[in-house]
Design a protein around this motif. Structure first.
Motif, PDB file in Angstrom:
ATOM      1  N   ALA A 187       0.792  -1.123   0.143  1.00  0.00           N
ATOM      2  CA  ALA A 187       0.062  -0.009   0.071  1.00  0.00           C
ATOM      3  C   ALA A 187       0.818   1.145  -0.055  1.00  0.00           C
ATOM      4  O   ALA A 187       0.359   2.328   0.019  1.00  0.00           O
ATOM      5  N   GLY A 188       2.298   0.988  -0.108  1.00  0.00           N
ATOM      6  CA  GLY A 188       3.075   2.421   0.051  1.00  0.00           C
ATOM      7  C   GLY A 188       3.551   2.705   1.297  1.00  0.00           C
ATOM      8  O   GLY A 188       4.079   3.999   1.469  1.00  0.00           O
ATOM      9  N   SER A 189       3.198   2.064   2.241  1.00  0.00           N
ATOM     10  CA  SER A 189       3.486   2.605   3.548  1.00  0.00           C
ATOM     11  C   SER A 189       4.719   1.679   4.173  1.00  0.00           C
ATOM     12  O   SER A 189       5.558   1.328   3.490  1.00  0.00           O
ATOM     13  N   ALA A 190       4.668   1.137   5.439  1.00  0.00           N
ATOM     14  CA  ALA A 190       5.602   0.473   6.115  1.00  0.00           C
ATOM     15  C   ALA A 190       4.863  -0.849   6.405  1.00  0.00           C
ATOM     16  O   ALA A 190       3.909  -1.125   6.554  1.00  0.00           O
ATOM     17  N   PHE A 191       5.981  -2.079   6.801  1.00  0.00           N
ATOM     18  CA  PHE A 191       5.452  -3.263   7.299  1.00  0.00           C
ATOM     19  C   PHE A 191       4.681  -3.235   8.433  1.00  0.00           C
ATOM     20  O   PHE A 191       5.065  -2.712   9.438  1.00  0.00           O
ATOM     21  N   LEU A 192       3.438  -3.915   8.471  1.00  0.00           N
ATOM     22  CA  LEU A 192       2.564  -3.717   9.644  1.00  0.00           C
ATOM     23  C   LEU A 192       2.043  -2.409   9.932  1.00  0.00           C
ATOM     24  O   LEU A 192       1.706  -1.945  11.002  1.00  0.00           O
ATOM     25  N   ALA A 193       2.233  -1.605   9.015  1.00  0.00           N
ATOM     26  CA  ALA A 193       1.530  -0.092   9.082  1.00  0.00           C
ATOM     27  C   ALA A 193       0.163  -0.285   9.142  1.00  0.00           C
ATOM     28  O   ALA A 193      -0.642  -1.083   8.274  1.00  0.00           O
ATOM     29  N   ASN A 194      -0.509   0.438   9.808  1.00  0.00           N
ATOM     30  CA  ASN A 194      -2.097   0.868   9.888  1.00  0.00           C
ATOM     31  C   ASN A 194      -2.596   1.419   8.385  1.00  0.00           C
ATOM     32  O   ASN A 194      -2.645   2.824   8.591  1.00  0.00           O
ATOM     33  N   PHE A 195      -2.843   0.794   7.435  1.00  0.00           N
ATOM     34  CA  PHE A 195      -2.939   1.311   6.010  1.00  0.00           C
ATOM     35  C   PHE A 195      -4.542   1.360   5.809  1.00  0.00           C
ATOM     36  O   PHE A 195      -4.834   2.040   4.573  1.00  0.00           O
ATOM     37  N   LEU A 196      -5.300   0.658   6.504  1.00  0.00           N
ATOM     38  CA  LEU A 196      -6.811   0.800   6.063  1.00  0.00           C
ATOM     39  C   LEU A 196      -7.513   1.905   6.749  1.00  0.00           C
ATOM     40  O   LEU A 196      -6.920   2.588   7.586  1.00  0.00           O
ATOM     41  N   PRO A 197      -8.498   2.217   6.168  1.00  0.00           N
ATOM     42  CA  PRO A 197      -9.655   3.180   6.792  1.00  0.00           C
ATOM     43  C   PRO A 197      -9.887   3.052   8.358  1.00  0.00           C
ATOM     44  O   PRO A 197     -10.209   1.851   8.581  1.00  0.00           O
ATOM     45  N   TYR A 198      -9.623   4.182   9.100  1.00  0.00           N
ATOM     46  CA  TYR A 198      -9.951   4.013  10.439  1.00  0.00           C
ATOM     47  C   TYR A 198     -11.316   3.812  11.055  1.00  0.00           C
ATOM     48  O   TYR A 198     -11.383   3.143  11.971  1.00  0.00           O
ATOM     49  N   GLY A 199     -12.304   4.085  10.253  1.00  0.00           N
ATOM     50  CA  GLY A 199     -13.793   3.760  10.300  1.00  0.00           C
ATOM     51  C   GLY A 199     -14.360   4.694  11.530  1.00  0.00           C
ATOM     52  O   GLY A 199     -13.527   5.701  11.779  1.00  0.00           O
ATOM     53  N   THR A 200     -15.387   4.379  12.193  1.00  0.00           N
ATOM     54  CA  THR A 200     -16.127   5.027  12.925  1.00  0.00           C
ATOM     55  C   THR A 200     -15.645   4.612  14.474  1.00  0.00           C
ATOM     56  O   THR A 200     -15.642   3.553  14.924  1.00  0.00           O
ATOM     57  N   PHE A 201     -15.249   5.467  15.498  1.00  0.00           N
ATOM     58  CA  PHE A 201     -14.691   5.199  16.629  1.00  0.00           C
ATOM     59  C   PHE A 201     -15.800   4.558  17.347  1.00  0.00           C
ATOM     60  O   PHE A 201     -16.924   4.599  17.322  1.00  0.00           O
ATOM     61  N   ASN A 202     -15.246   3.218  18.157  1.00  0.00           N
ATOM     62  CA  ASN A 202     -16.044   2.579  19.038  1.00  0.00           C
ATOM     63  C   ASN A 202     -17.041   1.746  18.212  1.00  0.00           C
ATOM     64  O   ASN A 202     -18.162   1.121  18.918  1.00  0.00           O
TER      65      ASN A 202
END
Length: 245
Positions: A187-202
């Motif tokens: 995805a163009g980031s780093a290994f095990l980076a949080n690259f997915l949409p963060y979504g709605t809290f809770n």
């Protein structure tokens, strides 16, 4: 390499490690102070990525690479146990004898078993929202299955616990964690980076890759514990050597 040389190399490494630890301790914040930079930083990062459980954020986002190491230790431990407890040439399997279980114990175990399994799955699924997560929930699920051994007998446990399937699932879960890490690189980031949409809290879909990594750990831990207990129980119940158990 001689014994003296090994001791020398170990001493040099230990000295360097001790020096680094001492230097790090001098930079730690004072005990009991009002400043908590590490805790505050972890909470900020957790909230920024919509993860309600800060511990899950630390384990599967901020320190996801460290969690990979912990998972690898468990995987290697189970693999070593399987190799050590494998059936030898001078051993054979004897069919386990049926056990007489008290009716109150049977009723309690069979009643609690599905509740415990659902509770473990709930803990895994809500790991990014509330206390618990893949490690804790995986242990709950694995041990819950063994209530059938207490409430019925070993043969009943074997019917719901095909060891080969759990070994494959264990390897797949460990691979899933690695694949998610590599997906960060793609995805163009780093290994095990949080690259997915963060979504709605809770919500269950919040946290980006956190719930996926948490689920992979939950599956790996559950299957690893089942395989581990299976081989120990085989030695205690089925494996015979020289005509004696």
């Amino acid at each position: 390499m001689t014994r003296r040389m090994r001791l020398l190399v170990a001493a040099v490494g230990a000295t360097g490690l001790a020096a680094l630890l001492v230097a790090a301790c001098f930079d730690l914040p004072g005990f009991g102070g009002a400043q908590h930079p590490y805790g505050e930083g972890a909470v900020r990062a957790s909230l920024a990525r919509r993860t309600a459980n800060t511990i899950a954020s630390v384990n599967f986002d901020q320190r996801a690479f460290d969690t990979l190491g912990e998972m690898s230790i468990l995987f290697a431990s189970v693999l070593g146990t399987v190799v050590l407890l494998r059936q030898n040439r001078d051993e054979h399997r004897a069919a386990p004898e049926p056990e007489q279980v008290g009716l109150p114990v049977r009723r309690y175990a069979l009643l609690v078993l599905p509740v415990a399994v659902v509770t473990g799955l709930y803990v895994i699924a809500h790991g990014q929202l509330s206390p618990g997560g893949g490690f804790q929930g995986g242990v709950v699920v694995a041990t819950a299955l063994h209530l059938l051994y207490l409430g019925a007998d070993y043969r009943a446990l074997e019917r719901i616990r095909p060891v080969a399937s759990y070994e494959i699932a264990d390897a797949l879960a460990a691979s899933a964690y690695l694949v998610l890490g590599l997906a960060g690189l793609l995805a163009g980031s780093a290994f095990l980076a949080n690259f997915l949409p963060y979504g709605t809290f809770n919500t269950l879909s919040s946290g980006g890759t956190v719930p996926l990594l948490n689920a992979a750990i939950g599956m790996e831990v559950a299957c690893a514990v089942v395989v581990l207990l299976a081989h120990f129980l085989d030695q205690a119940v089925e494996i015979e050597k020289g005509g004696e158990k």
